[in-house]
Enzyme design. Structure first.
Site, PDB file in Angstrom:
ATOM      1  N   ASP A 137       0.760  -1.225   0.040  1.00 38.93           N
ATOM      2  CA  ASP A 137       0.343   0.122  -0.117  1.00 38.93           C
ATOM      3  C   ASP A 137       1.215   0.645   0.281  1.00 38.93           C
ATOM      4  O   ASP A 137       2.070   1.310   0.185  1.00 38.93           O
ATOM      5  CB  ASP A 137      -1.220  -0.407   1.446  1.00 38.93           C
ATOM      6  CG  ASP A 137      -1.421  -0.982   1.439  1.00 38.93           C
ATOM      7  OD1 ASP A 137      -1.980  -1.564  -0.169  1.00 38.93           O
ATOM      8  OD2 ASP A 137      -2.186  -1.585   2.726  1.00 38.93           O
ATOM      9  N   TYR A 193       5.976 -10.030   6.579  1.00 45.58           N
ATOM     10  CA  TYR A 193       6.505  -8.608   6.756  1.00 45.58           C
ATOM     11  C   TYR A 193       7.440  -8.254   8.098  1.00 45.58           C
ATOM     12  O   TYR A 193       6.953  -9.521   9.202  1.00 45.58           O
ATOM     13  CB  TYR A 193       4.866  -8.473   6.737  1.00 45.58           C
ATOM     14  CG  TYR A 193       4.005  -7.881   5.304  1.00 45.58           C
ATOM     15  CD1 TYR A 193       4.268  -6.514   4.633  1.00 45.58           C
ATOM     16  CD2 TYR A 193       3.741  -9.212   4.987  1.00 45.58           C
ATOM     17  CE1 TYR A 193       3.530  -7.006   3.618  1.00 45.58           C
ATOM     18  CE2 TYR A 193       3.404  -8.550   3.620  1.00 45.58           C
ATOM     19  CZ  TYR A 193       3.325  -7.713   3.140  1.00 45.58           C
ATOM     20  OH  TYR A 193       3.131  -7.717   2.010  1.00 45.58           O
TER      21      TYR A 193
END
Length: 264
Positions: free
Chosen positions: A51, A109
């Site tokens: 994002d 992540y």
């Protein structure tokens, strides 16, 4: 012929990975640089569409071309035509069956939180500042309720386009390193905003505003409105994408910054 690339980027200036009209994206910048090296239009496929504001140290992409270049040229030549906040880390001729997205078996992540009453002037691009003290042990304990295959509707963005909210979280570890807290999470895949929504709720637990068992309750409710606000993007990094060994995709150090592969 398929070429796979390992890519690193600072997401601060970009409206996410994916190419979009009238805004800056990582994909567009990388495609422009590759097209210059190939002397033809290059279209990229990525492992994970990060994002706006999110970083990548372990992004993997691929493209198809009939142009023959040494692997070194795809890496060094592309870097010579990229802005400073995007870099190719390696280039490799890939198997015809390889696909950066669909061949991946896991994404990993790391989310970095800087815990200090006062903000930092030199760190804001790569960490999320939290002025409150956070109990990382309680955050870690709460995160264990999310392991395994579950419906992650409580941590899924309203605009998520995935057909299913079910994902399989392989591990979730929360560790402290001085003033820094690192949330390390790996899953087969993630729904939209899943990592940042999880981190936002873990921070509620770490601050003492919610008990450890709240994470279990949230997961069971399958209601995004009950969870905490989405954590900010600047602390989030895509650090690794895992593939079957037969594809021979290189594994770079996880990072980011000073962080070793193994966090204790």
């Amino acid at each position: 012929m398929k070429i796979a690339l390992g890519v690193e980027y600072n997401g601060k200036r970009y409206f996410g990975w994916q190419r979009q009209e009238k805004v800056l994206s990582v994909q567009e910048e990388l495609e422009k640089a590759l097209s210059f090296v190939a002397n033809e239009k290059i279209d990229l496929f990525c492992a994970g569409r990060t994002d706006s504001g999110v970083h990548g140290t372990g992004q993997v992409v691929h493209f198809e071309t009939e142009v023959v270049r040494p692997e070194r040229a795809w890496a060094f030549g592309t870097n010579a035509n990229l802005p400073d906040d995007i870099a190719v880390k390696w280039a490799k001729t890939a198997d015809d069956e390889f696909h950066a997205r669909f061949s991946a078996t896991a994404r990993r992540y790391r989310y970095l939180i800087y815990t200090n009453p006062l903000r930092s002037a030199v760190l804001p691009e790569g960490v999320t500042h939290c002025h409150l003290p956070l109990d990382h042990e309680k955050m870690h304990e709460a995160g264990q309720f999310l392991l395994g295959e579950n419906d992650f509707s409580s941590f899924r963005a309203a605009q998520c386009q995935s057909k299913t909210p079910w994902r399989n979280v392989h591990h979730l570890q929360v560790t402290r390193h001085g003033r820094y807290i690192v949330v390390d999470i790996q899953a087969n895949a993630f729904v939209h905003h899943m990592v940042r929504n999880i981190v936002g709720s873990l921070m509620e637990v770490g601050s003492g505003r919610q008990p450890v068992e709240w994470m279990k309750w949230l997961l069971e409710q399958r209601n995004r409105k009950l969870a905490a606000p989405t954590a900010k993007p600047q602390g989030l990094y895509l650090v690794r994408v895992t593939y079957p060994e037969r594809f021979g995709i290189p594994l770079s150090p996880l990072g980011p910054l000073f962080l070793p592969d193994e966090l204790v």
